[in-house]
Design an enzyme around this catalytic site. Structure first.
Site, short mmCIF file in Angstrom:
data_model
loop_
_atom_site.label_atom_id
_atom_site.label_comp_id
_atom_site.label_asym_id
_atom_site.label_seq_id
_atom_site.Cartn_x
_atom_site.Cartn_y
_atom_site.Cartn_z
CB SER A 1 -0.89 0.02 1.24
OG SER A 1 -0.10 0.22 2.40
CB CYS B 1 -3.00 1.44 16.80
SG CYS B 1 -4.48 1.65 17.78
CG PHE C 1 -6.52 4.88 9.06
CD1 PHE C 1 -7.62 5.23 9.82
CD2 PHE C 1 -5.96 3.62 9.24
CE1 PHE C 1 -8.17 4.34 10.73
CE2 PHE C 1 -6.50 2.72 10.15
CZ PHE C 1 -7.61 3.08 10.90
#
Ligand code: UDX
Length: 453
Positions: free
Chosen positions: A256, A263, A325
């Protein structure tokens, strides 16, 4: 993020338990009590609407909730410190400490305190010291660590059928009793063999370790994606073939534009800080490399885009598909989109953004606070669109940053017709069909695949 879904699931599975979520932020509580809950998470709204007012309550009366509860989850923010000792790495435990002190001050009967926030090892120890030093006579506290492993976008699914529930406790008699009390809540729907109990420190470290190991896999495949591009191998093929080895497994091996989320980076930086504090510099460097690789991947993709657009994007229109995200969430924390758009703005490009879930106000906030973009630059160079088609109109390039399903099924022929030529498309998520797009006329660049125009 985790407390809403977790509490909604506990309330739904345990109708006889009263669950109260408290927050000092009244606006946030009002939002949870309204028709539009403040986070987007598939399945969450239905659960909240079904339980709210029955055994699930949202309140800003923190003290009242402390007084009446037997088990208290501490699920506050632990951001990376922005200043002082450990700046940029260590977790800021100010909110954990404030919540712990409040409990010690208010509680009139003994409680089990459950550490749910992601915290560096041995925070439970600090919480215990604060509680021991401040409690009322006769009131005792037991501390458990019960880290959250749910992922955004699949939170409810993960909570209904967790791979494991982890409960860390002290080996003392009351520590074991506290563990059993919490374990009996989860046992209503989680098979006993999936409820794992450990010592407190192991549980705390497991949360950091799990996220570090997951992020490490992504950085590993992303490092390989650069080799694939340079040599003509296809990273999807490599990932698939590697993942068939049952020792490796297929999950978290999707190349990606770089991982994001609240996190991964934070937890790895915590682990790096912890390692340095323990005088283990090689260990610290090892884990830090996972974050360095992630930053490199974002930068590399941005540079590739500029290169393909004839080395300049000044005044060009770049359409960005996705700001969250990852798909199925409106969360933008540490999203790769922020770093990429910052790079485009530095080159004076016009950026047209479309995301199916993220509000324009959030995009504005992130780009002017989390990125080095001024309000004036934002006004001049950035436009947020309500649909994918208008966002792409008269643009030179489309950049896919989030893997939303709707980007796979857009009418790219129609989009191509409205774009400047040559029309370029950059797939940072490997979700598009490059052959079909090339047939339409697009110049296609995909992470981890050699360019073939
Ligand atoms: C993560 C952990 O998975 C979860 O257990 C923990 O409780 C919190 O952190 P989350 O941040 O919600 O959950 O998202 P996750 O699905 O793990 O994805 C993190 C990032 O990695 C996203 O940007 C995602 O797009 C990216 N990713 C994930 C990849 O780039 N490739 C993959 O193969 C998997």
């Amino acid at each position: 993020m985790s407390s809403g879904p977790t509490c909604a699931v506990i309330a739904s599975k345990c109708p006889d338990i009263k669950v109260t979520i408290v927050d000092i932020n009244q606006a946030r509580i009002d939002a949870w009590n309204s028709d539009k809950i403040p986070i987007y998470e598939p399945g969450l709204e239905e659960l909240v609407f079904a339980q709210r007012g029955k055994n699930l309550f949202f309140s800003s009366d923190v003290d009242a909730a402390i007084l009446e509860s037997d088990l208290i989850f501490v699920s506050v923010n632990t951001p990376t410190k922005k200043g002082g000792i450990g700046k940029g790495f260590a977790a800021d435990l100010a909110y954990v400490e404030a919540a712990t002190r409040r409990i010690a001050l208010v509680a009139q009967s003994s409680k089990v305190i459950i550490e749910k926030s992601t915290v560096p090892c041995r925070t439970a120890e600090s919480m215990r010291k604060i509680l021991d030093a401040n409690h009322r006579p006769g009131v005792t506290f037991d501390i458990l660590s019960n880290p959250e492993f749910l992922a955004e976008g699949t939170a409810i699914k993960d909570l209904f059928a967790p791979d494991r529930v982890l409960i860390g406790h002290l080996p003392s008699e009351t520590g074991v009793k506290a563990m059993q009390a919490l374990s009996s809540v989860y046992a209503r729907w989680v098979p006993q063999e999936r409820i794992v109990t450990t010592r407190l420190w192991s549980s705390e470290l497991t949360k950091l370790a799990s996220n570090a190991l997951l992020a490490q896999r992504i950085s590993s495949i992303n490092a390989l994606s650069a080799i694939c591009e340079a040599t003509g191998a296809d990273v999807d093929e490599v990932s698939y073939a590697c993942g068939l080895d049952s020792r490796i497994g297929p999950k978290f091996l999707k190349a990606s534009v770089g991982f994001g989320g609240s996190c991964f980076q934070k937890d790895i930086l915590n682990l790096v800080y912890l390692s340095r504090s323990l005088h283990l510099p090689e260990v610290a460097d090892y884990w830090e490399q996972v974050v360095i690789m992630n930053d490199y991947q974002k930068r590399r993709f941005g540079e590739q885009i500029v290169r393909e657009l004839f080395n300049t994007i000044t005044g060009k229109k770049i359409c960005v598909y996705g700001f969250a995200f990852k798909k199925d969430t409106g969360d933008t924390r540490e999203s790769a989109a922020i770093a990429l758009i910052e790079a485009f703005v530095k080159e004076n490009a016009n950026v047209q953004i479309y995301d199916p879930q993220v509000e324009a106000s959030q995009i504005h906030y992130d780009l002017t606070h989390e990125a080095d973009i001024t309000d004036a630059q934002y006004e001049k160079l950035i436009t947020v669109h309500k649909n994918a088609y208008t966002a792409a109109e008269s643009s030179d390039a489309i950049v896919v940053v989030t893997e939303w399903d709707e980007f796979k099924t857009l009418d790219y022929k129609k989009i191509y017709g409205t774009m400047k030529k040559p029309a370029c498309i950059f797939d940072g998520r490997l979700i598009l069909k490059p052959e079909a797009l090339r047939e339409i006329g697009f110049k296609v660049t995909t992470i981890g695949k050699a360019a073939t125009f």
